[in-house]
Design an enzyme around this catalytic site. Sequence first.
Site, short mmCIF file in Angstrom:
data_model
loop_
_atom_site.label_atom_id
_atom_site.label_comp_id
_atom_site.label_asym_id
_atom_site.label_seq_id
_atom_site.Cartn_x
_atom_site.Cartn_y
_atom_site.Cartn_z
N GLY A 52 16.13 15.28 27.77
CA GLY A 52 14.91 15.92 27.31
C GLY A 52 13.71 15.38 28.02
N GLY A 70 11.11 11.01 22.31
CA GLY A 70 11.77 10.17 21.31
C GLY A 70 13.21 9.83 21.63
N THR A 129 14.38 7.22 23.46
CA THR A 129 14.55 5.79 23.24
C THR A 129 14.45 5.48 21.75
OG1 THR A 129 13.37 5.53 25.30
CG2 THR A 129 13.74 3.54 24.02
N GLU A 154 -23.18 31.24 25.54
CA GLU A 154 -22.48 30.94 24.29
C GLU A 154 -23.13 31.62 23.09
OE1 GLU A 154 -19.57 29.87 24.51
OE2 GLU A 154 -19.83 29.27 26.60
P1 ADP Z 1 11.49 9.00 25.64
O1 ADP Z 1 12.50 7.91 25.60
O2 ADP Z 1 12.03 10.33 25.25
O3 ADP Z 1 10.71 9.07 26.91
P2 ADP Z 1 10.24 7.41 23.63
O4 ADP Z 1 11.27 7.36 22.59
O5 ADP Z 1 10.09 6.22 24.51
O6 ADP Z 1 10.41 8.70 24.52
O7 ADP Z 1 8.84 7.74 22.94
C1 ADP Z 1 7.69 6.99 23.15
C2 ADP Z 1 6.93 6.80 21.85
O8 ADP Z 1 6.42 8.05 21.37
C3 ADP Z 1 7.81 6.29 20.74
O9 ADP Z 1 7.84 4.91 20.73
C4 ADP Z 1 7.14 6.85 19.51
O10 ADP Z 1 6.04 6.04 19.14
C5 ADP Z 1 6.59 8.16 19.98
N1 ADP Z 1 7.52 9.28 19.71
C6 ADP Z 1 8.10 10.06 20.64
N2 ADP Z 1 8.87 11.01 20.08
C7 ADP Z 1 8.80 10.81 18.75
C8 ADP Z 1 9.39 11.48 17.63
N3 ADP Z 1 10.21 12.52 17.79
N4 ADP Z 1 9.10 11.01 16.41
C9 ADP Z 1 8.27 9.97 16.24
N5 ADP Z 1 7.69 9.32 17.26
C10 ADP Z 1 7.93 9.73 18.51
#
Ligand code: ADP
Length: 531
Positions: free
Chosen positions: A108, A113, A115, A328
């Site tokens: 994705g 989210g 990680t 505007e």
């Molecule tokens: P990815 O691994 O998909 O790039 P991460 O999990 O590292 O994204 O997301 C980075 C941060 O963004 C997380 O630590 C969290 O704070 C926030 N975040 C991202 N997606 C979510 C989610 N679905 N729900 C809650 N927090 C999220």
Amino acid sequence: MAEDSEDPMDAAQSLLSLSTLKMRKARKPELDENEDKEVRRKMKQLGRKMDQRGMKLQYTEDDTVYFDDVAGIGNAKFEVMEVVDFFTSPDRFRQSGARIPRGVLLCGPPGCGKTLLARAVAGEAGANFLSVNASEFVEMFIGVGASRVRDLFQEARKAAPAIVFIDEIDAVGRIRGGAMGNDERDQTVNQLLSELDGFNSKDADIVVMAATNRRDVLDPALIRAGRFDRIIYVPLPDFNGRIEILQVYLKQHPTTGDIDLREIAFETQRFSGAGIANLVNAAAIMAGKANSGTIRHKDLLAALAYERLGPDRQPYEGARQKRLAVQEAATCLVATLMPAIEPVVHVTIIPREKYPMGQTVLKVNEQRELTQQFTQRYLEEQLLMVLAARAAEELEFGPDEMSTINQRRLVMARRIVQKLMVSSAIDPPEGVGNRTLSNPRRYGRVLKQVVLPRVTTQTYENVEAAMEKRLNAAYAEVKEMLERNRKALTALIDSLVENNQLTGEQVREIIDRHAAKSDLRRRREQAAEFL
Ligand code: ADP
């Protein structure tokens, strides 16, 4: 650093020391003090050993996350439940004959989210969480990556039950060989594959989770059965997903009762979870500056505007300011007099870093935006609204003193007329009948209407002429309307020049006081729900 070193072995060694393995301890509430000490001791030992081998172990005991912390990811949470079940009730899992999940690939866009979800699986399952970024495997020295993979799995076995999380696996997992071949990467992937293949029942309490946003470039060998054979999509959050994520983050702050989650969710289309988390954070900072610390709806909107448009710039003065005010004032006047157009929320002529013009912000109409259904009436009123700025410029400054600032609105006007007459055939030109003359075609992210090849030149010319006629008629109509309401227009211009911005209520108050009676009556009589 490596580049400065003369001795290649030194260089290799220093590169090795870059590798960082992050580890989060499983939180097991039933762990008593002695056990806890024992775990710490083992972790220290592990850390020292890895240090000797040039890998860093980052060990954290706090910030365990759970499923409740991850929101708006659709089915993905249910799909990873299997991994949690596998850790928490292995026997039941085996009895049911389900295949043991070994590798789970989370796909994705970044910041959605992946990680966080993997960490939540570890949190829920009471497993340790070891994470590495696959780019740490990629080195210019052959064999380094492979040995790191070996080390990683060795440590994981010791830390079991554990989840090994490999972020950005596409850094090593790209299709091997070919013109883009890279021996080092090949070896690393081979090692990874052999580790995955080598899992046997005694390793059964390790699950590897990997994340990528480039599933398309992954080596097919990686996603074969028995390897990363569970593929779970973690998409950008949809409307309801965004509401859920907003709830998760707003819960962490004091808030006022006036927050309209639906509106914010609406305004944050295409935001990732990380983007929404940032937005709430920015709103909290703004709320802090406003000296209450409590997040209001206003703060979220201000944070959104900040994100989109950048910080405020110094307002314009003199002739420049007047031009923007004229534009505007006319736009918000016509928007307010038109019964089908959404109410004005806010008008501003303060330039922003990323947007040097003024803007009239209308209330979000969820249904309209979600369904993308518009009627002839709505489109016609919109056409008048976008042409208002140009007409007002002509009235105020005369036909010889027009400026370039209307280009964007003229493009919009043309698109509306096209929708009315050509693409949707809502009100087709004479002689064309109920057929669309164009097809939508995607160019990258933009959808364009392309005229069908079977349309004759003759028809094409007729349509062009009809469109022009329509546009000019609308322009004449809106100019008349502005002339009729000149008093209201002038009052709005003056007020904008003085204040640089007005709320919807202020706009309506001025209009109710100064607009033509006939227009006000029409608005009152016809205001109803429109598509
Ligand atoms: P990815 O691994 O998909 O790039 P991460 O999990 O590292 O994204 O997301 C980075 C941060 O963004 C997380 O630590 C969290 O704070 C926030 N975040 C991202 N997606 C979510 C989610 N679905 N729900 C809650 N927090 C999220």
